[in-house]
Structures are given as structure tokens and as C-alpha cells.
Scaffold this motif. Structure first.
Motif, PDB file in Angstrom:
ATOM      1  N   LEU A 178       1.404  13.701  42.386  1.00  0.00           N
ATOM      2  CA  LEU A 178       0.540  14.003  41.408  1.00  0.00           C
ATOM      3  C   LEU A 178      -0.344  14.804  41.890  1.00  0.00           C
ATOM      4  CD1 LEU A 178      -0.518  14.242  38.321  1.00  0.00           C
ATOM      5  CD2 LEU A 178      -1.438  11.785  38.749  1.00  0.00           C
ATOM      6  N   ILE A 179      -1.270  14.338  42.874  1.00  0.00           N
ATOM      7  CA  ILE A 179      -2.375  14.907  43.520  1.00  0.00           C
ATOM      8  C   ILE A 179      -1.998  16.597  44.000  1.00  0.00           C
ATOM      9  CG2 ILE A 179      -3.966  15.084  45.284  1.00  0.00           C
ATOM     10  CD1 ILE A 179      -4.467  11.972  44.735  1.00  0.00           C
ATOM     11  N   GLY A 180      -0.904  16.198  44.819  1.00  0.00           N
ATOM     12  CA  GLY A 180      -0.360  17.421  45.643  1.00  0.00           C
ATOM     13  C   GLY A 180      -0.177  18.649  44.911  1.00  0.00           C
ATOM     14  N   GLY A 181       0.916  18.251  43.600  1.00  0.00           N
ATOM     15  CA  GLY A 181       1.360  19.054  42.767  1.00  0.00           C
ATOM     16  C   GLY A 181       0.459  19.936  42.024  1.00  0.00           C
ATOM     17  N   GLU A 182      -0.541  19.099  41.540  1.00  0.00           N
ATOM     18  CA  GLU A 182      -1.709  19.674  40.546  1.00  0.00           C
ATOM     19  C   GLU A 182      -2.589  20.456  41.371  1.00  0.00           C
ATOM     20  OE1 GLU A 182      -1.580  20.051  37.511  1.00  0.00           O
ATOM     21  OE2 GLU A 182       0.447  19.036  37.637  1.00  0.00           O
ATOM     22  N   ILE A 183      -3.079  19.994  42.824  1.00  0.00           N
ATOM     23  CA  ILE A 183      -3.663  20.884  43.571  1.00  0.00           C
ATOM     24  C   ILE A 183      -2.978  22.260  43.807  1.00  0.00           C
ATOM     25  CG2 ILE A 183      -4.463  21.318  46.069  1.00  0.00           C
ATOM     26  CD1 ILE A 183      -5.396  18.468  45.780  1.00  0.00           C
ATOM     27  N   ALA A 184      -1.773  22.399  44.201  1.00  0.00           N
ATOM     28  CA  ALA A 184      -0.847  23.349  44.570  1.00  0.00           C
ATOM     29  C   ALA A 184      -1.129  24.252  43.188  1.00  0.00           C
ATOM     30  CB  ALA A 184       0.538  23.047  44.825  1.00  0.00           C
ATOM     31  N   ARG A 185      -0.898  23.606  41.841  1.00  0.00           N
ATOM     32  CA  ARG A 185      -0.874  24.714  40.804  1.00  0.00           C
ATOM     33  C   ARG A 185      -2.143  25.148  40.543  1.00  0.00           C
ATOM     34  NH1 ARG A 185       2.821  23.541  37.174  1.00  0.00           N
ATOM     35  NH2 ARG A 185       2.617  21.225  37.649  1.00  0.00           N
ATOM     36  N   TYR A 186      -3.227  24.559  40.596  1.00  0.00           N
ATOM     37  CA  TYR A 186      -4.553  24.923  40.400  1.00  0.00           C
ATOM     38  C   TYR A 186      -5.026  26.192  41.568  1.00  0.00           C
ATOM     39  CZ  TYR A 186      -9.517  25.401  39.913  1.00  0.00           C
ATOM     40  OH  TYR A 186     -10.851  25.901  39.745  1.00  0.00           O
ATOM     41  N   LEU A 187      -4.098  26.265  42.672  1.00  0.00           N
ATOM     42  CA  LEU A 187      -4.478  26.988  43.717  1.00  0.00           C
ATOM     43  C   LEU A 187      -3.451  28.459  43.575  1.00  0.00           C
ATOM     44  CD1 LEU A 187      -4.933  24.956  46.872  1.00  0.00           C
ATOM     45  CD2 LEU A 187      -6.755  26.313  45.627  1.00  0.00           C
ATOM     46  N   GLY A 188      -2.482  28.399  42.297  1.00  0.00           N
ATOM     47  CA  GLY A 188      -2.000  29.436  41.977  1.00  0.00           C
ATOM     48  C   GLY A 188      -0.356  29.503  42.452  1.00  0.00           C
ATOM     49  N   LEU A 189      -0.039  28.409  43.112  1.00  0.00           N
ATOM     50  CA  LEU A 189       1.473  28.095  43.347  1.00  0.00           C
ATOM     51  C   LEU A 189       2.214  27.761  42.551  1.00  0.00           C
ATOM     52  CD1 LEU A 189       0.444  26.687  46.856  1.00  0.00           C
ATOM     53  CD2 LEU A 189       1.557  29.040  46.459  1.00  0.00           C
TER      54      LEU A 189
ATOM     55  N   GLY B 108     -15.520  19.231  42.081  1.00  0.00           N
ATOM     56  CA  GLY B 108     -15.213  19.001  40.280  1.00  0.00           C
ATOM     57  C   GLY B 108     -13.905  19.179  40.260  1.00  0.00           C
ATOM     58  N   VAL B 109     -13.135  20.104  40.695  1.00  0.00           N
ATOM     59  CA  VAL B 109     -11.764  20.225  40.454  1.00  0.00           C
ATOM     60  C   VAL B 109     -11.016  18.941  41.040  1.00  0.00           C
ATOM     61  CG1 VAL B 109      -9.435  21.496  40.803  1.00  0.00           C
ATOM     62  CG2 VAL B 109     -11.782  22.717  40.423  1.00  0.00           C
ATOM     63  N   ILE B 110     -11.227  18.620  42.330  1.00  0.00           N
ATOM     64  CA  ILE B 110     -10.625  17.712  43.034  1.00  0.00           C
ATOM     65  C   ILE B 110     -10.844  16.336  42.176  1.00  0.00           C
ATOM     66  CG2 ILE B 110     -10.812  16.010  45.015  1.00  0.00           C
ATOM     67  CD1 ILE B 110     -11.470  18.316  46.721  1.00  0.00           C
ATOM     68  N   ASN B 111     -12.358  16.000  41.673  1.00  0.00           N
ATOM     69  CA  ASN B 111     -12.372  14.764  40.769  1.00  0.00           C
ATOM     70  C   ASN B 111     -11.568  14.795  39.665  1.00  0.00           C
ATOM     71  OD1 ASN B 111     -14.261  13.613  42.443  1.00  0.00           O
ATOM     72  ND2 ASN B 111     -15.968  14.677  41.495  1.00  0.00           N
ATOM     73  N   ASP B 112     -11.311  15.960  38.959  1.00  0.00           N
ATOM     74  CA  ASP B 112     -10.666  16.149  37.839  1.00  0.00           C
ATOM     75  C   ASP B 112      -9.027  15.797  38.124  1.00  0.00           C
ATOM     76  OD1 ASP B 112     -12.458  16.802  36.008  1.00  0.00           O
ATOM     77  OD2 ASP B 112     -11.640  19.214  35.494  1.00  0.00           O
ATOM     78  N   ILE B 113      -8.472  16.453  39.097  1.00  0.00           N
ATOM     79  CA  ILE B 113      -7.308  16.127  39.602  1.00  0.00           C
ATOM     80  C   ILE B 113      -7.016  14.348  39.951  1.00  0.00           C
ATOM     81  CG2 ILE B 113      -5.274  16.341  41.212  1.00  0.00           C
ATOM     82  CD1 ILE B 113      -6.309  19.247  41.163  1.00  0.00           C
TER      83      ILE B 113
END
Length: 267
Positions: free
Chosen positions: A58-69, A211-216
Motif C-alpha cells: 500500500l505505502i510503496g504503490g501509493e508513493i509511486a503513484r503520487y510520484l507519477g509512475l 504531508g503527503v507521507i502522512n496522507d499515505i
């Protein structure tokens, strides 16, 4: 931990049909159909690494998505206890019984093919973004032997981040681990192509913030937390994930230098 609205909420689907296991590694993910009529790759809470693999996914996938991957949509998937009753395979039956409740699933990319670095070439910037991500997440599972990338509609998609954040299996010295280089990057399938790591580091450090990290991190279901950990509350557990990622981001020059050095040694 407060949550704002910079990221969309994950949908929740109900699994209505178990189709076929994907016998890869020890986690036995499966293709399943949900009540929204889509097919998903279902990751089970009752598999070998339990909910910690789902948290990393969950964390890895949503960080990747936020970064445009490109990442297949991630959803929460409810599994009813009835699924374990009719499955003839005892191993799968046990897995289903152990996974009743909330699991994680990703849209199944029908017709996709496994990324092969000898067949599909990608540009230096995309390679650098993926290598940076995997160094940040401590993802040991993006090697020539198992790329965990797919080509779908002529585009590169990232899958399977369950082996990321391996520190959380013990939580020993996790603050110190946040500032360590990612030495396993030497085995990364895209390392030789990743010639723009410093530029990507500057870009991603502007995009990704506490802020983004906390959201994820706030997306993690409470029922997945405080299992085999030193934490006394869900809030404390979530805060530790957020602190680890924020500290690692702040010290990203450490893993970027290690990756650049490994690349120079490899080319």
C-alpha cells in the motif's frame, strides 16, 4: 495523525469469485473477481508475511503513484469466510480461511507481458525515477530474475512492492535504518540505465513532503496495525512509518550516492 485531502480515498470491493492462484514466491496471490465486475490480483493477509506485506504494498504503490509512475489501481478487498469452504486445494483453502476480512488487491492488467530489459528499452529519466523509488522504499525485489514490471498498452507499469520496507519485520534500530544506503541496489534491473539520479532526487524531494507521507500512511487500516510490533497504539505505529519515510527523504543524498557509486562500478 491528521489526514488531509491531497490524495484520493482507496475504494473497497467485495471478492465474489476466486479464479486462479498465481504461484509466484511464497505469498500465493490470486486472480479474483470483485463485485464491481473487475478482475484483481488479490494479496492475502493470511500469506507468509501477513499484513506487513500488505502495508508495504500500500505505502510503496501509493508513493509511486503520487510520484507519477504507473501503478495498477490499488483497492481494499473484503473476503468472506464462505470462500474457504468449497476450495478443493487444502493449501489454498487454509490461505483463504486465514485471510477472511480486509485484504489488498490491484487491478489485473489483462494481456500485459513481463518487462524484459533485453527486449524493452526505457529512457534514463524513467529508469532513474524507478531506482530512486526502490532505494527510498528499500525494495529488494526489482532484479533481473524478478523485475516486477509489466508492459501494458506499450507503457511500463510497476507491480508488487510487498518486499519493501523490510525493516518493519523487526523494527530494530528503525530510526538508524532510515539513514542507511540501500546496498541491494547493485542488483537492480535498471541501475545501469539510471544516469539521472541526482536530478530525480531534487525533483522528488520537492514533490514528496511530510504531508503527503502522512496522507499515505493514514490509509493503512487500523486492523493491520500493532501486530508483532513494539508499538502500543495504532497512532504510534502509523507515526513510526511516517517518521521513517520522512527521515529517509530528508537524507536521500545517502542512498542516491550509494546508487550512483554502484552504477559507476557496474557500467
Amino acid at each position: 495523525m491528521e489526514r488531509n485531502t491531497s490524495l484520493p480515498e482507496l475504494r473497497t470491493v467485495n471478492v465474489i469469485r476466486y479464479l486462479t492462484p498465481l504461484r509466484e514466491g511464497g505469498s500465493l496471490p490470486a486472480i479474483a473477481e470483485a463485485d464491481d465486475d473487475f478482475l484483481y490480483v488479490l494479496k492475502f493477509r493470511g500469506a507468509g508475511q501477513g499484513v506487513k506485506a500488505l502495508i508495504a504494498e500500500l505505502i510503496g504503490g501509493e508513493i509511486a503513484r503520487y510520484l507519477g509512475l504507473k501503478i495498477p489501481e490499488i483497492v481494499f478487498a473484503e473476503l468472506d469466510e464462505a470462500f474457504g469452504r468449497t476450495e478443493p486445494d487444502e493449501e489454498i483453502q487454509d490461505l483463504l480461511k486465514a485471510s477472511v476480512g480486509l485484504n489488498l488487491a490491484m487491478h489485473y492488467l489483462s494481456g500485459s507481458i513481463t518487462f524484459d530489459p533485453l527486449v524493452s528499452r526505457i529512457d534514463a529519466n524513467l529508469a532513474s525515477r524507478i531506482v530512486w523509488l526502490d532505494c527510498f522504499l528499500l525494495n529488494v525485489d526489482r532484479t533481473v530474475r524478478n523485475t516486477n514490471m509489466l508492459i501494458w498498452h506499450k507503457e511500463l507499469w510497476l507491480i508488487d512492492h510487498g518486499a519493501s520496507l523490510y525493516f518493519h519485520h523487526s523494527w530494530n534500530n528503525w530510526q538508524e535504518q532510515a539513514e542507511r544506503p540501500f546496498l541491494q541496489v547493485k542488483d537492480h534491473v535498471l541501475l545501469k540505465m539510471a544516469s539521472e539520479l541526482e536530478a530525480v532526487d531534487a525533483q522528488f524531494k520537492q514533490m514528496l513532503n511530510p504531508g503527503v507521507i502522512n496522507d499515505i500512511v493514514s490509509m493503512i487500516p487500523g486492523e493491520w496495525l500493532i501486530r508483532d510490533t513494539p508499538f502500543q497504539s495504532e497512532e504510534e505505529h502509523r507515526s513510526a512509518y511516517a517518521e521513517f519515510l520522512t527521515r529517509r527523504l530528508h537524507h536521500s543524498e545517502i542512498f542516491v550516492k550509494a546508487a550512483s557509486d554502484a552504477r559507476q562500478a557496474a557500467v
